[in-house]
Design a protein around this motif. Structure first.
Motif, PDB file in Angstrom:
ATOM      1  N   TYR A   1      -3.871  -1.820  -5.638  1.00  0.00           N
ATOM      2  CA  TYR A   1      -4.534  -0.872  -4.754  1.00  0.00           C
ATOM      3  C   TYR A   1      -5.036   0.328  -5.559  1.00  0.00           C
ATOM      4  O   TYR A   1      -4.388   0.769  -6.521  1.00  0.00           O
TER       5      TYR A   1
ATOM      6  N   ILE B   1      -0.613  -6.765  -0.327  1.00  0.00           N
ATOM      7  CA  ILE B   1      -1.573  -7.773  -0.777  1.00  0.00           C
ATOM      8  C   ILE B   1      -0.874  -8.701  -1.753  1.00  0.00           C
ATOM      9  O   ILE B   1       0.124  -8.343  -2.390  1.00  0.00           O
TER      10      ILE B   1
ATOM     11  N   THR C   1      -3.820 -10.622   2.654  1.00  0.00           N
ATOM     12  CA  THR C   1      -3.228  -9.359   3.110  1.00  0.00           C
ATOM     13  C   THR C   1      -2.106  -9.662   4.105  1.00  0.00           C
ATOM     14  O   THR C   1      -2.128 -10.673   4.809  1.00  0.00           O
TER      15      THR C   1
ATOM     16  N   ASP D   1       0.858  -1.188   0.000  1.00  0.00           N
ATOM     17  CA  ASP D   1       0.000   0.000   0.000  1.00  0.00           C
ATOM     18  C   ASP D   1       0.894   1.238   0.000  1.00  0.00           C
ATOM     19  O   ASP D   1       2.130   1.144   0.071  1.00  0.00           O
TER      20      ASP D   1
ATOM     21  N   LEU E   1      -8.368 -12.102   2.166  1.00  0.00           N
ATOM     22  CA  LEU E   1      -9.265 -10.985   1.944  1.00  0.00           C
ATOM     23  C   LEU E   1     -10.527 -11.440   1.209  1.00  0.00           C
ATOM     24  O   LEU E   1     -11.640 -11.044   1.537  1.00  0.00           O
TER      25      LEU E   1
ATOM     26  N   HIS F   1       0.982  -2.260   4.884  1.00  0.00           N
ATOM     27  CA  HIS F   1       0.355  -3.516   4.503  1.00  0.00           C
ATOM     28  C   HIS F   1       0.702  -3.844   3.054  1.00  0.00           C
ATOM     29  O   HIS F   1       1.180  -2.992   2.298  1.00  0.00           O
TER      30      HIS F   1
ATOM     31  N   ALA G   1     -10.463  -2.959   0.766  1.00  0.00           N
ATOM     32  CA  ALA G   1      -9.097  -3.291   1.182  1.00  0.00           C
ATOM     33  C   ALA G   1      -9.026  -3.683   2.658  1.00  0.00           C
ATOM     34  O   ALA G   1      -8.099  -4.387   3.069  1.00  0.00           O
TER      35      ALA G   1
END
Length: 721
Positions: free
Chosen positions: A447, A407, A417, A400, A435, A405, A469
């Protein structure tokens, strides 16, 4: 000639003055010759009397000031001479009597002849100690100064003795003898050096200067000397660590439950000239809880004289646990001295009390450790546990915007995540869980740039899903598809997140309008562009987000301006066949004129798009290098935000870091720095910078996700603090 408005009469024109006589007074009559009410005052002026100090009073007047009297009336003053106008003077002196009025602003004077007779008692010497406060520190030199004044006109022999202070303090003796001329002064000095022992305790010492001289009466001058504190206060604690129970003979091993308090010996050393009292405090370093142990210091409330020591015993008691590890009390023992005007040494000392359990559990602890290691090995806290978090190839990873964080998307149809800090901290689970789980394999995840609150996922069946998210909603917020089974290999948002581009295996490049995503999600793309090659990767380039870099099969690389719907091919240095793919492209967020490409022949290249974005001139390749991953295909690349670092992952299982100049050329090790090595191919990478480090995240074909960290290279010129 005008008449004086103040009449002045002195009945006595001559006066015989003798100290102590009752005939030293005389009247003075003042007459108001003016035509108004007035008040009157008088003063006496003696020739030569101005040499006396301002505080020398040699006469009195009664009253001080008259009341206002009417014209023609009079007032009588009584003047008493109490001392010679000039101290020690004898003989005839003229004294002027001055009468004046503030209202009339006029004065009148008369002269009085005074015969000053010599006193039978002799003169008294004037003496003072100029220093208001006398202070001394032991072992320092001190001078006690005495100022002697002789008010008489005759020379006199003076003897001074300093009484009340120990004789040993005076380096040149406590007596001074000298001659003072008439009408002059003399400065006498007593030199002292105070010892640093019991003879000079810190307190105030009263002393007297005894004054005698040959021409008059003796006198005394009293003062005091403050001896200031000097020295140090120290506490010695021995030993620094004790156990509960105390060590005992092996013959008493069977008394497992027996307990005895820990004892520490304390020595309080008063190496100062101050008497002291002392008490002790105990502070638990790790806790403010004082209820789980008790302590006692003995003896209690005793005084420690100067230059002496006292022994104390500190006793600490704590209940022993039946089972478990030994416990440690980390304590600070603090000495509270009553008077801290001197230096304190080691007033706070750390001590440790080791509290042993009644039943030792060393074997049990060892077994517990083995069990915990096995448990950790199989837990998600271990990034190399036997059960990878993804059950199939990791196809895409991304940090991110804050690097907190990350993904990952996988062919196992899940998006997971990650807590980035957990990769460095073995006590934090880096895997935050699934997620979402889709119906088909997930090929790419991204993102949303604005707020990073949404995630776009491209699926094997051509479907695009928009997800929360935070994972609060497991189901997609929106889902749209243009052509079934047209795999989504690339996704990229415009910086304002209003448009989402998707690249597909069929060669379709689609633009989706997301301005009304929550109220009216798109069911059809806003723009479609068809290319004659399978698209593997896309990335928006340039400052205005109007151009998309598109790469794929046959090593095809083009720029598409979706605003003007124009296409510009880029000549790729490696001409490719049907089995050749540019597998990944990357653009730094803050240097969007840079473009990096990586293909399955192991070739990485960096391009400068400035010229070709703004004109018809061809795009310039800054640098390209083969065998980036030991002759194996390069699966994924990612830029840092400023374009100073490039991270790559390949089929050789290595994750590499390439440092670049501001122009995009390699610096340092031209073979790249290996951040991590795996037995499986690295299929996805991303990069992020924090204050001091470069972070890289990678996914493998085995389904694992790893994090790597290395220091930023500020000295190389591109990356600036």
């Amino acid at each position: 000639m005008s008449v004086n408005q103040i009449g002045l009469e002195i009945p006595k024109k001559e006066l015989n003055f003798k100290i102590g006589s009752e005939k030293n007074s005389f009247p003075v009559v003042v007459i108001n010759n003016s035509n108004q009410f007035s008040s009157f005052q008088i003063e006496l002026i003696a020739a030569g009397a101005d040499i006396q100090g301002a505080d020398y009073e040699w006469y009195t007047i009664s009253p001080d000031v008259s009341v206002k009297i009417p014209p023609g009336d009079l007032v009588e003053f009584v003047v008493s001479i109490i001392e010679p106008p000039i101290s020690g003077f004898s003989g005839i002196m003229n004294i002027t009597v001055r009468a004046f009025s503030i209202e009339l602003r006029e004065e009148n004077r008369e002269v009085l002849r005074v015969n000053i007779q010599e006193s039978s008692r002799g003169s008294v010497l004037k003496a003072e100690i100029p220093t208001q406060k006398i202070q001394a520190i032991p072992l320092d030199n001190l001078e006690i100064t005495v100022l002697i004044g002789n008010p008489s006109q005759q020379n006199t022999n003076v003897t001074l003795r300093c009484l009340g202070l120990p004789d040993t303090w005076f380096t040149t003796g406590n007596m001074q003898q000298f001659t003072v001329k008439g009408g002059s002064q003399y400065i006498a000095t007593f030199v002292c050096t105070l010892p640093f022992d019991l003879d000079a305790i810190a307190k105030s010492y009263e002393f007297t200067i005894d004054i005698s001289h040959t021409n008059g009466l003796p006198s005394q001058l009293k003062s005091s000397l403050d001896v200031l504190p000097k020295g140090s206060l120290a506490v010695i604690c021995s030993p620094k660590a004790q156990t509960i129970p105390a060590r005992r003979s092996w013959k008493l091993w069977w008394k497992l439950w027996a307990s005895s308090p820990a004892r520490f010996d304390l020595i309080a050393d008063n190496a100062s000239n101050l008497p002291q009292k002392i008490d002790f405090e105990l502070e638990n370093v790790r806790s403010s809880d004082y209820t789980d142990f008790t302590f006692e210091v003995s003896p209690n409330d005793i005084e420690i004289p100067p230059f002496s020591q006292r022994d104390f015993t500190l006793q600490i008691d704590k209940a022993r646990p039946w089972l478990g590890r030994e416990k440690r009390l980390n304590l600070l023992i603090k000495a509270n001295w009553q008077d801290i005007r001197v230096n304190t040494i080691d007033e706070v000392q750390p001590i440790e009390v080791i509290v042993k359990p009644i039943v030792p559990l060393a074997p049990l602890i060892l077994l517990s450790i083995i069990f915990l290691v096995i448990l950790w090995w199989f837990s998600p806290f271990n990034p190399i546990n036997p059960f990878p978090p993804h059950k199939n190839t990791v196809t895409s990873v991304q940090y991110d915007g804050a690097g907190i964080h990350a993904i990952s998307g996988s062919n196992d149809r899940t998006i997971q995540t990650w807590d980035v800090s957990g990769f460095e901290n073995p006590f934090v689970n880096q895997n935050l869980g699934i997620l979402t789980e889709a119906q088909k394999a997930i090929r790419t995840v991204r993102y949303r740039p604005v707020n990073n609150d949404l995630i776009a996922a491209g699926l094997e069946n051509g479907e695009i899903q928009i997800l929360d998210a935070q994972g609060q909603k497991k189901q997609p917020i929106a889902t749209f598809i243009y052509q079934t089974d047209d795999r989504v290999f690339g996704l990229d948002y415009t910086l304002d997140s209003r448009n989402l581009f998707s690249g597909h295996g069929s060669g379709n490049l689609l633009r989706w309008d997301l301005q009304n995503l929550f109220t009216n999600p798109p069911n059809q793309p806003s723009q479609i562009k068809k290319f004659d090659f399978a698209i593997n990767a896309i990335a928006l380039v340039g400052k205005d987000d109007s151009t998309l870099a598109i790469a794929g099969r046959y090593n095809q690389l083009v720029l598409w301006n979706w605003v003007t719907n124009t296409v510009k091919p880029i000549t790729y240095p490696n001409v490719g066949g049907q089995d050749d793919y540019i597998q990944s492209i990357a653009v730094p967020n803050n240097q969007r004129n840079f473009l990096a490409t990586a293909d399955n022949q192991g070739f990485i290249s960096i391009w400068d798009l400035n010229t070709c974005l703004q004109s018809d001139r061809p795009c310039q390749i800054i640098e390209g290098w083969k065998d980036a991953h030991n002759g194996k295909p390069v699966r994924s690349i990612a830029f840092s935000a400023e374009g100073c670092y490039l991270v790559s992952g390949g089929d050789d299982g290595e994750t590499k870091l390439w440092t670049l100049t501001p122009r995009g050329k390699r610096t340092g090790d031209l073979k790249g720095k290996v951040l991590g090595t795996n037995s499986y191919a690295v299929s996805a990478v991303d990069a992020h910078l924090n204050a001091q480090d470069i972070l890289a995240i990678s996914g493998t074909t085995e389904g694992r996700v790893f994090s790597h960290k290395t220091e930023r290279q500020f000295r190389l010129g591109c990356d600036q603090k």
